[in-house]
Design an enzyme around this catalytic site. Sequence first.
Site, mmCIF file in Angstrom:
data_model
loop_
_atom_site.group_PDB
_atom_site.id
_atom_site.type_symbol
_atom_site.label_atom_id
_atom_site.label_comp_id
_atom_site.label_asym_id
_atom_site.label_seq_id
_atom_site.Cartn_x
_atom_site.Cartn_y
_atom_site.Cartn_z
ATOM 1 N N ASN A 68 3.974 -13.572 -0.842
ATOM 2 C CA ASN A 68 5.317 -13.236 -1.321
ATOM 3 C C ASN A 68 6.029 -14.548 -1.660
ATOM 4 O OD1 ASN A 68 7.873 -12.313 -1.791
ATOM 5 N ND2 ASN A 68 8.272 -11.618 0.315
ATOM 6 N N TRP A 69 6.088 -14.832 -2.961
ATOM 7 C CA TRP A 69 6.712 -16.107 -3.385
ATOM 8 C C TRP A 69 8.229 -16.022 -3.402
ATOM 9 C CZ3 TRP A 69 3.168 -17.720 -8.155
ATOM 10 C CH2 TRP A 69 1.923 -18.131 -7.664
ATOM 11 N N LYS A 70 8.759 -14.838 -3.184
ATOM 12 C CA LYS A 70 10.220 -14.616 -3.166
ATOM 13 C C LYS A 70 10.863 -15.234 -4.414
ATOM 14 C CE LYS A 70 9.916 -14.506 1.816
ATOM 15 N NZ LYS A 70 10.575 -14.605 3.097
ATOM 16 N N HIS A 104 11.502 -4.846 1.815
ATOM 17 C CA HIS A 104 11.426 -6.113 2.545
ATOM 18 C C HIS A 104 12.738 -6.318 3.302
ATOM 19 C CE1 HIS A 104 11.284 -10.424 3.330
ATOM 20 N NE2 HIS A 104 9.965 -10.322 3.200
ATOM 21 N N GLU A 149 14.605 -8.758 3.626
ATOM 22 C CA GLU A 149 15.651 -9.477 2.880
ATOM 23 C C GLU A 149 16.376 -8.523 1.934
ATOM 24 O OE1 GLU A 149 13.110 -12.638 1.524
ATOM 25 O OE2 GLU A 149 13.034 -13.392 3.571
ATOM 26 N N GLU A 162 6.701 -6.367 9.790
ATOM 27 C CA GLU A 162 7.279 -7.707 9.721
ATOM 28 C C GLU A 162 8.505 -7.773 10.629
ATOM 29 O OE1 GLU A 162 6.234 -10.032 5.986
ATOM 30 O OE2 GLU A 162 7.941 -8.808 5.467
ATOM 31 N N GLY A 173 9.871 -16.590 8.484
ATOM 32 C CA GLY A 173 10.330 -17.865 7.929
ATOM 33 C C GLY A 173 10.789 -18.899 8.936
ATOM 34 N N SER A 231 5.682 -15.585 9.693
ATOM 35 C CA SER A 231 5.277 -16.934 10.103
ATOM 36 C C SER A 231 3.763 -17.096 10.291
ATOM 37 C CB SER A 231 6.033 -17.368 11.365
ATOM 38 O OG SER A 231 7.409 -17.458 11.085
ATOM 39 N N GLY A 249 4.773 -15.511 3.483
ATOM 40 C CA GLY A 249 5.889 -16.052 2.698
ATOM 41 C C GLY A 249 5.743 -17.554 2.520
HETATM 42 C C1 PEP Z 1 7.982 -12.584 4.453
HETATM 43 O O1 PEP Z 1 9.150 -12.877 4.182
HETATM 44 O O2 PEP Z 1 7.471 -11.529 4.040
HETATM 45 C C2 PEP Z 1 7.218 -13.498 5.288
HETATM 46 C C3 PEP Z 1 6.170 -13.026 5.922
HETATM 47 O O3 PEP Z 1 7.681 -14.773 5.345
HETATM 48 P P1 PEP Z 1 7.071 -15.962 6.247
HETATM 49 O O4 PEP Z 1 5.588 -15.965 6.099
HETATM 50 O O5 PEP Z 1 7.711 -17.199 5.684
HETATM 51 O O6 PEP Z 1 7.494 -15.682 7.650
#
Ligand code: PEP
Length: 254
Positions: A9-11, A96, A98, A168, A174, A215, A236
Amino acid sequence: MRTKLVIANWKMNLDISESVQLAKKLKLSFLKKLWQDQVVICPDFLSLSSVYQALNKTKIRLGAQNCFWQEVGAYTGEISPKNLKQVKADFVILGHSERRYYFKEKNEEIALKVDLALKTNIKPIVCVGEALTDHQKGRTLSTLKKQVKQSLQGIKLKSKDKIVLAYEPVWAIGNGKNLDPKEVVKILSFLKAEIAKVFSSTKAENNFSFIYGGSVSAENVKDFAKFKEIQGLLVGSSSLKLRNFSKICNDFLS
Ligand code: PEP
């Protein structure tokens, strides 16, 4: 769905040219890897076509980060799954945390999006996860139960339909504080049981895969790879650097 997946997920972290550059590097790095088609890259909407071209002659899959719940009409600023399909997205991340937090997306809206994505032949990656306060107050399972039930409300699954359910925990995203993989296994098995209640155990087995995000890094990926119950990873921050992401895919999918 048994094949393991690693989803990037490059957001909104990369501009179009940065996305293309990273896609080209991934193409070189993943050359000849037998698990190429188990990797899904989710760039922002505007980069989808260019990333698709940059990944040509690979089997790496493409996903979007959201879509709308109507196919066509007067919905200024929204993106139809039909158009995502036309730019070759096979997957779409829905719900998601976010989007739930910043855009106040509700479970009911997510269910409509899941429904239309499936009808458009796009695999939804449905995200669920508890916030820190729910985690601290012991409300993890009740939160997940509600999210799963409501985000999949009214979905009539056909045998060909595949849904990726991504657990998640919001407090693990993150910040380098991943959930212990043994705990992940317990939660994924809880989610599978909830899905079996909503649909059936056959459907939970055949139409769903259960993955973790929060993470995951090049350093901890091997701990997740030990458990067959963890059928995929949503990544992410660590998907933005070639070396880290290549190691995650190698260690998890090889
Ligand atoms: C995400 O936002 O879907 C995610 C898993 O981010 P990260 O790997 O940075 O925790």
